[in-house]
Scaffold this motif. Structure first.
Motif, PDB file in Angstrom:
ATOM      1  N   ASP A 245       0.810  -1.351  -0.025  1.00  0.00           N
ATOM      2  CA  ASP A 245      -0.113   0.091  -0.328  1.00  0.00           C
ATOM      3  C   ASP A 245       0.719   1.309  -0.215  1.00  0.00           C
ATOM      4  OD1 ASP A 245      -1.800   1.977   0.439  1.00  0.00           O
ATOM      5  OD2 ASP A 245      -2.930   1.062   1.955  1.00  0.00           O
ATOM      6  N   THR A 246       0.927   2.021  -1.123  1.00  0.00           N
ATOM      7  CA  THR A 246       1.760   3.035  -1.237  1.00  0.00           C
ATOM      8  C   THR A 246       1.434   4.401  -0.356  1.00  0.00           C
ATOM      9  OG1 THR A 246       0.638   3.729  -3.201  1.00  0.00           O
ATOM     10  CG2 THR A 246       2.547   2.481  -3.593  1.00  0.00           C
ATOM     11  N   ALA A 247       0.162   4.289   0.176  1.00  0.00           N
ATOM     12  CA  ALA A 247      -0.443   5.555   0.857  1.00  0.00           C
ATOM     13  C   ALA A 247      -0.271   5.201   2.204  1.00  0.00           C
ATOM     14  CB  ALA A 247      -1.854   5.768   0.278  1.00  0.00           C
ATOM     15  N   ALA A 248       0.252   4.083   2.724  1.00  0.00           N
ATOM     16  CA  ALA A 248      -0.058   3.708   4.130  1.00  0.00           C
ATOM     17  C   ALA A 248       1.118   3.757   4.982  1.00  0.00           C
ATOM     18  CB  ALA A 248      -0.545   2.386   4.281  1.00  0.00           C
ATOM     19  N   GLY A 249       2.434   4.383   4.416  1.00  0.00           N
ATOM     20  CA  GLY A 249       3.456   4.480   5.124  1.00  0.00           C
ATOM     21  C   GLY A 249       4.073   3.416   5.773  1.00  0.00           C
ATOM     22  N   ALA A 250       4.618   3.476   7.194  1.00  0.00           N
ATOM     23  CA  ALA A 250       5.128   1.932   7.612  1.00  0.00           C
ATOM     24  C   ALA A 250       4.282   0.848   7.628  1.00  0.00           C
ATOM     25  CB  ALA A 250       5.842   2.397   8.895  1.00  0.00           C
ATOM     26  N   ARG A 251       2.784   1.225   7.482  1.00  0.00           N
ATOM     27  CA  ARG A 251       1.757   0.261   7.579  1.00  0.00           C
ATOM     28  C   ARG A 251       1.574  -0.584   6.070  1.00  0.00           C
ATOM     29  NH1 ARG A 251       1.074  -2.510  11.836  1.00  0.00           N
ATOM     30  NH2 ARG A 251      -1.286  -2.980  10.919  1.00  0.00           N
ATOM     31  N   GLY A 252       2.377  -0.018   5.230  1.00  0.00           N
ATOM     32  CA  GLY A 252       2.006  -0.260   3.787  1.00  0.00           C
ATOM     33  C   GLY A 252       3.027  -1.525   3.316  1.00  0.00           C
ATOM     34  N   PHE A 253       3.586  -2.304   4.231  1.00  0.00           N
ATOM     35  CA  PHE A 253       4.520  -3.507   3.794  1.00  0.00           C
ATOM     36  C   PHE A 253       3.732  -4.616   4.509  1.00  0.00           C
ATOM     37  CE2 PHE A 253       6.893   0.661   3.939  1.00  0.00           C
ATOM     38  CZ  PHE A 253       7.492   0.449   2.907  1.00  0.00           C
ATOM     39  N   THR A 254       4.022  -5.800   3.629  1.00  0.00           N
ATOM     40  CA  THR A 254       3.810  -7.243   4.000  1.00  0.00           C
ATOM     41  C   THR A 254       4.795  -8.056   3.682  1.00  0.00           C
ATOM     42  OG1 THR A 254       1.491  -6.409   3.469  1.00  0.00           O
ATOM     43  CG2 THR A 254       1.826  -8.833   3.661  1.00  0.00           C
ATOM     44  N   LEU A 255       4.862  -9.154   4.535  1.00  0.00           N
ATOM     45  CA  LEU A 255       5.730 -10.417   4.185  1.00  0.00           C
ATOM     46  C   LEU A 255       5.066 -11.457   3.523  1.00  0.00           C
ATOM     47  CD1 LEU A 255       7.557 -10.424   7.580  1.00  0.00           C
ATOM     48  CD2 LEU A 255       8.527  -9.414   5.755  1.00  0.00           C
ATOM     49  N   PHE A 256       6.135 -12.054   2.585  1.00  0.00           N
ATOM     50  CA  PHE A 256       5.218 -13.115   1.852  1.00  0.00           C
ATOM     51  C   PHE A 256       6.241 -14.402   1.809  1.00  0.00           C
ATOM     52  CE2 PHE A 256       3.151  -9.516   0.168  1.00  0.00           C
ATOM     53  CZ  PHE A 256       1.838  -9.863  -0.090  1.00  0.00           C
ATOM     54  N   LEU A 257       5.700 -15.395   2.019  1.00  0.00           N
ATOM     55  CA  LEU A 257       6.584 -16.693   1.846  1.00  0.00           C
ATOM     56  C   LEU A 257       6.335 -17.179   0.529  1.00  0.00           C
ATOM     57  CD1 LEU A 257       5.821 -19.333   4.858  1.00  0.00           C
ATOM     58  CD2 LEU A 257       7.795 -18.143   4.124  1.00  0.00           C
ATOM     59  N   VAL A 258       7.659 -17.345  -0.297  1.00  0.00           N
ATOM     60  CA  VAL A 258       7.661 -17.197  -1.446  1.00  0.00           C
ATOM     61  C   VAL A 258       8.280 -18.690  -2.078  1.00  0.00           C
ATOM     62  CG1 VAL A 258       8.235 -16.578  -3.965  1.00  0.00           C
ATOM     63  CG2 VAL A 258       7.600 -14.814  -2.447  1.00  0.00           C
ATOM     64  N   ASP A 259       7.743 -19.683  -2.495  1.00  0.00           N
ATOM     65  CA  ASP A 259       8.231 -20.738  -3.020  1.00  0.00           C
ATOM     66  C   ASP A 259       9.146 -20.816  -4.507  1.00  0.00           C
ATOM     67  OD1 ASP A 259       8.698 -23.289  -4.231  1.00  0.00           O
ATOM     68  OD2 ASP A 259       6.754 -24.215  -3.429  1.00  0.00           O
ATOM     69  N   THR A 260      10.328 -21.062  -4.296  1.00  0.00           N
ATOM     70  CA  THR A 260      11.230 -20.561  -5.591  1.00  0.00           C
ATOM     71  C   THR A 260      10.955 -21.426  -6.687  1.00  0.00           C
ATOM     72  OG1 THR A 260      12.928 -22.131  -4.744  1.00  0.00           O
ATOM     73  CG2 THR A 260      12.835 -19.755  -3.900  1.00  0.00           C
ATOM     74  N   SER A 261       9.908 -22.452  -6.652  1.00  0.00           N
ATOM     75  CA  SER A 261       9.497 -23.221  -7.778  1.00  0.00           C
ATOM     76  C   SER A 261       8.594 -22.632  -8.495  1.00  0.00           C
ATOM     77  CB  SER A 261       9.314 -24.728  -7.399  1.00  0.00           C
ATOM     78  OG  SER A 261       8.037 -24.822  -6.392  1.00  0.00           O
ATOM     79  N   LEU A 262       7.852 -21.591  -8.048  1.00  0.00           N
ATOM     80  CA  LEU A 262       6.885 -20.865  -8.446  1.00  0.00           C
ATOM     81  C   LEU A 262       7.023 -20.242 -10.133  1.00  0.00           C
ATOM     82  CD1 LEU A 262       5.016 -19.022  -5.687  1.00  0.00           C
ATOM     83  CD2 LEU A 262       4.100 -20.807  -6.951  1.00  0.00           C
ATOM     84  N   PRO A 263       6.243 -20.136 -10.768  1.00  0.00           N
ATOM     85  CA  PRO A 263       6.500 -19.265 -12.069  1.00  0.00           C
ATOM     86  C   PRO A 263       6.680 -18.049 -11.738  1.00  0.00           C
ATOM     87  CG  PRO A 263       4.663 -21.060 -12.416  1.00  0.00           C
ATOM     88  CD  PRO A 263       4.811 -20.936 -11.102  1.00  0.00           C
ATOM     89  N   GLY A 264       7.628 -17.546 -12.605  1.00  0.00           N
ATOM     90  CA  GLY A 264       8.000 -15.852 -12.245  1.00  0.00           C
ATOM     91  C   GLY A 264       8.980 -15.637 -11.345  1.00  0.00           C
ATOM     92  N   PHE A 265       9.557 -16.888 -10.688  1.00  0.00           N
ATOM     93  CA  PHE A 265      10.634 -16.429  -9.639  1.00  0.00           C
ATOM     94  C   PHE A 265      12.076 -16.962 -10.534  1.00  0.00           C
ATOM     95  CE2 PHE A 265      14.082 -18.140  -7.178  1.00  0.00           C
ATOM     96  CZ  PHE A 265      14.181 -17.397  -6.355  1.00  0.00           C
ATOM     97  N   ARG A 266      12.896 -15.971 -10.417  1.00  0.00           N
ATOM     98  CA  ARG A 266      14.253 -16.143 -11.220  1.00  0.00           C
ATOM     99  C   ARG A 266      15.231 -15.748 -10.595  1.00  0.00           C
ATOM    100  NH1 ARG A 266      16.520 -12.475 -14.616  1.00  0.00           N
ATOM    101  NH2 ARG A 266      14.773 -11.096 -14.626  1.00  0.00           N
TER     102      ARG A 266
END
Length: 382
Positions: free
Chosen positions: A176-197
């Motif tokens: 969220d670009t308008a939320a300041g410090a509340r505009g960030f989130t963590l994600f668990l990304v599986d490196t076998s997913l399409p689009g990961f490089r």
């Protein structure tokens, strides 16, 4: 200095770790540094030996203990065994990636990732730093955009330890670009997913056996089940866990400095110049005396900090003090020890030369030491 941090169970554990390092790790250091990569077999061997996932529940193959003293012993023995690169990889796994999954993960995320992370079959990484955003995390450009089906992740990260081998990456993204410090989130990304490089395996000054990489996320489709913690809570989640990360760096710095000092004492007692042992010169004895005293002081503060961490009372300021002072001390100790080796200290066949290069990153990552002083200073004058 006699330390009273450890108990009988810890001493038995140390004996086992020391034998493991001598058998499974130290003999392969040269090959790993040449390849710029630790073999996966070392990770699975560490998992089989019970050296990964100390804090994870036993049902997932972990140690079922939050006692950081076990992690400290692993760091001490890896540094004593001239295995700084593997130590760096394990620290990211057990002191960064795994605590995020353990503390913030859902039951489903635990079932999916913890068994592999404890066994060494799933290697973790933490992706925060970007080409234009190092310590200033609020400048990151990696984004996760809401869609009807979940999220789409776009962006890139750099200087990611374990980046080449990683099976799962904890990614810090702007949601969220308008939320300041509340505009960030963590994600668990599986490196076998399409689009990961994976990009380049980066060539570094030190820690050359540890894989450090650029990572790219090209419209990776994620679901709400891939969110780690709360949406918008990513920055707070990072701040909550930085003290442990910084204490881990301080602990590694102190263990490395001690290992180099111990080797140097042996070296100067065996080598001669002008008809006498090097440690027979007053200057050598003074240098050894200074280093020994500084290390005793470092261990006293570090052991206190470990007790605070175990009691869940370690503050961000405590950790910042430990991180900057001990990583700076590591530079001073190794520099003086290298000087006592003379020309041989500049040769990479000697552990002191490798330690000199390996140590230089310590005041930089985990937040630069200038940032550490800012944290301490703001606390003093607020």
């Amino acid at each position: 200095m006699e330390r009273d941090l450890y108990e009988s169970d810890h001493h038995l554990f140390r004996d086992m770790v020391r034998k493991f390092v001598a058998r499974e790790i130290s003999p392969h250091r040269e090959k790993w540094e040449s390849n710029g990569l630790v073999d996966r077999s070392a990770w699975t061997a560490a998992g089989a030996q019970g050296l990964l996932g100390f804090a994870a529940p036993e049902e997932f193959g972990g140690g079922g203990t939050t006692d950081f003293r076990y992690r400290m012993i692993v760091m001490e023995e890896l540094c004593a065994g001239d295995a700084a690169s593997f130590n760096a990889g394990l620290s990211v796994q057990d002191d960064l990636a795994l605590p995020y999954v353990l503390d913030l993960g859902t039951a489903e995320q635990h079932e999916r990732w913890l068994p592999g992370m404890c066994a060494g079959t799933a290697i973790g990484a933490l992706a925060m730093t970007e080409p234009a955003a190092g310590s200033d995390l609020q400048r990151i450009r990696t984004t996760a955009r809401r869609t009807d089906g979940g999220w789409v992740l776009d962006g890139q990260k750099t200087f990611i330890t374990n980046g080449i081998l990683a099976d799962v990456v904890v990614v810090f993204a702007r949601t969220d670009t308008a939320a300041g410090a509340r505009g960030f989130t963590l994600f668990l990304v599986d490196t076998s997913l399409p689009g990961f490089r994976r990009g380049r395996k980066l060539e570094k000054l030190g820690l050359r056996g540890n894989d450090t990489a650029e990572l790219f996320f090209d419209k990776i489709e994620l679901s709400d089940a891939d969110v780690l913690g709360t949406v918008g809570g990513g920055f707070g989640h990072l701040m909550d866990r930085l003290p442990r990360e910084r204490l881990s760096i301080a602990a590694s710095s102190t263990a490395s400095a001690q290992a180099v000092f111990d080797r140097t004492r042996s070296y100067v007692s065996e080598r001669t110049a002008f008809g006498q042992r090097i440690d027979g010169f007053q200057n050598s004895r003074f240098v050894l005396a200074e280093i020994s005293t500084e290390l005793d002081i470092a261990w006293a503060y570090l052991d206190r900090s470990i007790r605070l961490l175990n009691a869940e009372e370690l503050t961000a300021v405590d950790a910042a003090k430990a991180k900057w002072w001990m990583s700076d001390l590591q530079q001073r100790v190794i520099d003086r020890c290298l000087q006592l080796h003379g020309g041989y200290g500049y040769m990479l066949e000697y552990p002191v030369a490798r330690a000199y290069a390996d140590a230089r990153i310590q005041p930089i990552y985990g937040g630069t030491n200038e940032i550490m002083k800012e944290i301490i200073g703001r606390d003093l004058v607020r």
